[in-house]
Every structure is written in C-alpha cells, then in structure tokens.
Design a protein around this motif. Structure first.
Motif, short mmCIF file in Angstrom:
data_model
loop_
_atom_site.label_atom_id
_atom_site.label_comp_id
_atom_site.label_asym_id
_atom_site.label_seq_id
_atom_site.Cartn_x
_atom_site.Cartn_y
_atom_site.Cartn_z
N VAL A 8 -6.41 3.53 4.59
CA VAL A 8 -5.73 4.55 3.82
C VAL A 8 -5.88 5.88 4.59
O VAL A 8 -4.94 6.65 4.86
N CYS B 56 2.17 -5.36 5.65
CA CYS B 56 0.84 -6.33 5.75
C CYS B 56 1.16 -7.92 5.73
O CYS B 56 2.41 -8.19 5.31
N ARG C 100 -4.07 -8.72 -3.26
CA ARG C 100 -4.07 -7.23 -3.90
C ARG C 100 -3.54 -7.37 -5.32
O ARG C 100 -4.02 -6.94 -6.35
N THR D 86 -1.34 -2.16 7.13
CA THR D 86 -2.67 -1.88 6.12
C THR D 86 -3.54 -2.92 6.44
O THR D 86 -4.64 -2.77 5.78
N THR E 65 -0.27 3.82 -2.69
CA THR E 65 -1.71 4.47 -2.60
C THR E 65 -1.77 5.42 -1.35
O THR E 65 -2.25 6.69 -1.44
N GLY F 226 0.63 -1.24 -0.13
CA GLY F 226 0.12 -0.02 -0.02
C GLY F 226 0.84 1.43 -0.04
O GLY F 226 0.17 2.19 0.33
#
Length: 642
Positions: free
Chosen positions: A626, A577, A585, A621, A486, A483
């Motif tokens: 987020v 994560c 993902r 995450t 992002t 992540g």
C-alpha cells in the motif's frame, strides 16, 4: 389534490404509491398533434380514470357526432378548449402505475401559447415532443425541442403520432426521425428516444402494437416507467434564499425558506449576501423538530450563533462557497408578451426571493428556431428567444443556469400590469466569448462535452492558485478486492497532510446516497458512472484533487467520464491483482455470495472487467505494498502541481 378539471385521481393519496419514485414530464408539439388525446389514452389504457368519467366522455363524443371516443375531453377542462378542441392553459395531470407515479404538464401547441410550454417544462424530467406523421416536423415542434434544450430537460421522447393516417409506414417514421436527428445535433440534448404511436387507436402508447412490426423499441408507457430520472439537484453549492424572518418572541429569531441547493448542518459556517456578514448555523428548525442535516427542497428555519441582520431577499451560503454577486449579467430570455421586450424599458425581475427593477441594455442576438442561427435584433417579440444583457437596480446572487436551475432562473414582470412577460436562464458572464463569436450557431455540433462547464463564478485557475496545486481527477478502476479504496484512502491522507485540497468518491459511498436508486445491471452501472463523472467534474472545477475508486468495468463508461475533463486532467489508474487474491481478501463478502449463488454478474467472478488499454499507471497489489502504491500515485499527481 384536484387538477383544472376537478379530477381527484392523484396517486399521492394512495399509500401503496408513497415509496415509488416520481417522473415529471411535459407534452409539447405543434397544434393538433394529439397531445391531449395521448394523455387521455395513457389514462384510459392504464385504467387511471373512473367509470363515470368514461361514460360522460363517451356521451359527449356521441353528442358531437364523433365516431371514436374523444379521449382529449379527459384533459381539455376549459370551456373554450372543449369548444375549439385545442389546449389553451397548462394543466397538470396525475396518475400512477405499479412502477411509478407521474405528473404530466399538458401544454398548448399554438404559437401564441408558447409561454405556457415554458411554464410546464420548467420542472420536467422528460419532455414528450409530438410530431404529426401526416405533416412532418413543424416549426412549433422545433421551438419546443429548443426550449427543452435550454431548460436542460435531460430526456426527450419524440412521439411520431397519427401513424394510422399514414398506414403505419416505416418510411414516414424514419424520415421524421432523420430530420429531427439532424436538428437535435445542434441542441444540448443527449438522450432522445423515438417512438411511432397512434394516440387515437392506442398503438405503442401503453402496449406494443401489431401494426408496427418493424419497430423494435418499447411502448411509450414502458419507457416512461423505466427511464432513469437524473439526480440533477446541485448537492455541492449551498444556496438558501431567505423568504421570511420569524420572530415569535424576543428569545427566538429564525430565517425561513426552502433550500435551493446543497445541504446544511448545525455548526456549518455561513455567509449572508449581500452584507457579507458571517456566522455559524445554530439550529435547523422544522415543525416536526430540529434536523441534523437538511437537503435541497427542504423548507426549514435557520438560526445563527450570532445576532446578524438578515432580511427577506437575502441569501445564506457557505462562507467559502459563494455565488456570483452582481447587477449586470447575460441571460437567455424567452419573451411571453404581445408587447415586445424593449432595451431601456424598466421592468421588474423576480429571482428566488429577491425582487428588483431591471432593464435590458442590449439584445445580443435572437435565435432562429428553425436553423438555430443567431440573428441581429433590436427587440424580442412574443415567443422569441434571445440572449440579452440585463442590468438590475440591486445586485443578485446567482449561479449559471446549467449549474443550478434554482438560482440560475428568473422571471420578468411588467410593473404596470403585474403580468409575467418573460422567463430567463442566467449565464455567469456578461460578454460574448471569442469562441462563440466564431460560431454561426449558439449550440453548434462543434461544442465539446465541456460546454456546460464554461461559466464559473470563481475560475478553477484562481482556486488552483490559492490551493497551490492543479486540480486533477485520479480514477482508480479494478475488480472488487484489488485494493482501490485502501490505496485511495491512504493517498488522500498523505495529500491532506501536505495541505492539498482533496475529495474522495468511493463506490460504496455513492451507492448509499446519491446512487441508492441504482442496481448492478449493465445499464445501472453505466448510469452510476455517468453520475459520478458529473459530480467529479463539479469537485474538479472547485480546484480539488479528486480520487475516484470504482469498479467501473466498462471502458466506454470511463471514456465518457474522461470526455468531461480537459486534456490531461483525467488520469486512469488500473489497480489489479490475481482473481484468487481478490477472492481471498473478499472485503465485502461479495465473492462468497457469488459462490453461493446469491448474486450473479460479479466483476472478477462471473463478469469481466475491461482493463484500460493505456492507463497512466498500473499497480499490481500482489507485488506492491500500500505504501509503495501511494508513493506511485503521489508521483503521478505531482506531475501536475502548480
């Protein structure tokens, strides 16, 4: 293209080489260390010469009564060189292997021709310093190494030649390596490779030699083929010295030249120096048609939205990114003339496309090439190097040489003979700092990695005051799919909305541009992060909050980046994560390719990620949204707001 011998073995004429990368390197060292023989051996063993050339050399060698073929005759083109068996002029040679193209600057070894070495090394990516194994490290080899350091040549190879004369003795090689390492500690050189060779016999030049079983490194040619050529062009600061004003008819007026650094697009706001007039770029014109963007090295003609006065010698820059503008400055000067540099004497200075009168106010000090100590001096003699205060009759527009080689270098010309008598590398300041006054050596081992960032036109602190916040580097590391990108994009958006000055550098972004030549081997990953670190520091020094999102699996690479920044400016954030989450993902489809065997060594799948031991922040995450992650990063950044 022919060189000084009339040879036409230029690889640029062969289509199969057009897509290969190019390495420019120079050979240097003391007289009779075997530079020309080494180049001849590279040509001979890599089969880069024609049969008739070889026959002529063999015949010439026999006529001279020499037992072995004199490969130096391949490169010694001047009659005086052949008769004296020395190199006098700088000669550029061209050859290629299936892996890479090469341009070699063969420079003289005699002390009186040091000026030629400066010429040959000024555009080099790598320097080969030859040392005669039977003589050891001499002053001229030290001088050439020092000049290579001043010229910021990123890679150095110390080739210990004539190992056949010392019976390939490992002890002799190790002693020379040890002596050079002690000397190199005082230089600003980070990549030095040591190779034992015999140019005459061919040992370790193109192929590994059985005569040196104790040497575990590569041959010289293998090293030259595989060394990473640094992307040392300044891609941040747009500098366009105007060479010609083009006006074929009353409806067209353009300003021609070569882009020294940075890039430019139609619509970009510009400023003209020295007038300070501003406008926007209307078109970027070339013979092949207009460009949407132009890069360093491109020869283009710019047109402007407004009719403004621009002349040869002016410089076009970005409106809010200007170089130093002044007529007094300090520079390192290599003096190239028999008549010494005298303070107060009038000379002519050529800087980019601008020519002006100049005189030396003061010789701050002269460098002792053997010890690298500073010495008092009232003048600079032939081949001496010193730090000099200069004053010009017109202002110059320049950057410190370590930031921008194109706008940070100049030559000095004798107005009575029109001969080039000196070459210089500019510093942004005009006084010696207190820190330097306490150092006995200009390039002492006490200098930190930050030494190359000491000179800036507009100090970072001034930029921070204008922006209203501290510059920082937030480094997000973690496996693919954790992540990082992002979160960084969302954080930058928030910072933008708050009016902060930001720059986001993403792994995919640089892989498609700056680092498009790199793969994913451990060495390439290290080089990728090294380049990103240098680029990040540029943005940091311009007052930005820099967000970097890179897998960066190796802790030592992240530590190397951290070392570039002042204490507290680098903040490491571990985005983590569960591996299963990242694989679900799979934003780039990498895990799927890894599962199918299309790629190997994927961090988080079949290669480990070295997690930070003491990160400024850890964000899982799997547990944090987020929005919450962005909030935590903004709080981290807020700790350093001005």
């Amino acid at each position: 293209m022919s060189d000084t011998n009339g040879q036409t073995n230029n690889p640029n004429t062969d289509n199969k080489y057009l897509d290969m990368d190019l390495l420019r390197f120079t050979t240097a060292g003391s007289v009779d260390d075997g530079k020309s023989t080494l180049i001849g051996r590279l040509f001979y063993d890599s089969k880069s010469i024609f049969e008739d050339q070889m026959e002529a050399i063999e015949q010439s060698s026999k006529s001279s009564g020499e037992e072995d073929v004199n490969l130096a005759l391949l490169t010694d083109g001047l009659k005086a060189e052949r008769e004296q068996k020395i190199t006098i002029d700088v000669a550029y040679r061209y050859f290629a292997t299936p892996k890479r193209k090469f341009i070699i600057a063969d420079t003289p070894g005699h002390t009186q021709y040091t000026r030629n070495m400066v010429t040959g090394a000024s555009t080099a990516d790598l320097a080969v310093i030859l040392v005669d194994a039977s003589k050891g490290l001499l002053t001229q080899s030290r001088r050439h190494a020092f000049i290579s350091s001043l010229l910021r040549i990123p890679h150095l190879v110390v080739a210990v030649n004539k190992m056949d004369l010392v019976d390939y003795d490992e002890k002799v090689f190790n002693e020379i390596v040890s002596e050079f390492r002690a000397f190199a500690k005082k230089l600003n050189i980070t990549d030095v490779t040591y190779i034992p060779i015999s140019a005459l016999k061919g040992d370790n030049v193109v192929s590994k030699s059985e005569n040196t079983p104790w040497y575990n490194g590569s041959s010289l040619l293998h090293h030259l083929e595989n060394v990473k050529v640094d992307a040392d062009e300044n891609v941040v600061d747009f500098r366009f010295p105007v060479q010609y004003v083009i006006r074929p008819h009353q409806n067209f007026r353009g300003f021609s030249g070569r882009i020294a650094s940075g890039h430019i697009r139609p619509g970009d706001e510009i400023k003209v120096l020295p007038s300070g007039l501003t406008s926007k770029v209307k078109e970027v014109v070339t013979r092949e048609g207009n460009l949407e963007i132009a890069y360093p090295g491109d020869s283009v003609t710019l047109t402007t939205e407004d009719e403004i006065d621009i002349s040869r010698g002016d410089m076009i820059v970005r409106k809010d990114n200007v170089p130093t503008v002044r007529n007094n400055f300090e520079a390192y000067v290599c003096w190239m003339n028999e008549k010494p540099l005298e303070p107060g004497k009038q000379y002519v200075l050529q800087h980019t496309t601008r020519t002006t009168q100049v005189f030396a106010e003061e010789i701050v000090y002269r460098m002792n090439v053997d010890s690298l100590n500073r010495e008092e001096a009232g003048s600079l003699e032939l081949n001496e190097i010193g730090r000099v205060k200069l004053t010009t009759s017109q202002p110059l527009f320049f950057d410190a040489y370590q930031i921008n080689k194109k706008t940070g270098s100049f030559i000095i010309i004798d107005p009575t003979t029109n001969v080039t008598v000196g070459a210089g590398m500019m510093r942004a300041g005009s006084t010696v700092s207190k820190e330097e006054e306490t150092n006995n050596s200009e390039l002492s081992t006490q200098h930190s990695p930050n030494v190359v960032w000491e000179d800036w036109n507009i100090p970072r602190e001034e930029r921070e005051k204008r922006h209203g916040h501290k510059a920082q580097l937030i480094w997000l590391t973690g496996i693919s799919g954790a992540g990082k990108s992002t979160i960084a994009r969302a954080a930058e958006q928030k910072l933008w909305e708050q009016g902060k000055q930001t720059m986001l550098l993403d792994g995919d972004q640089v892989r498609h541009g700056l680092n498009g030549d790199l793969g994913f081997s451990p060495a390439d990953r290290t080089e990728n992060i090294r380049r990103v670190g240098q680029l990040s520091r540029l943005f940091y020094e311009h007052g930005n909050i820099v967000l970097c999102t890179f897998v960066s699996p190796f802790a030592k690479d992240r530590e190397a980046v951290k070392a570039l920044f002042p204490e507290g400016a680098f903040k490491e954030v571990h985005i983590t994560c569960a591996p299963e989450t990242a694989q679900e993902r799979d934003p780039k489809g990498l895990y799927k390719k890894a599962e199918e065997g299309e790629i190997t060594g994927l961090t988080g799948f079949d290669a480990a990620h070295q997690a930070p031991e003491d990160p400024a922040l850890t964000i899982n995450t799997d547990e944090v949204s987020v929005e919450e992650a962005v909030k935590q990063i903004l709080e981290l950044i807020g700790q350093g707001e001005a």
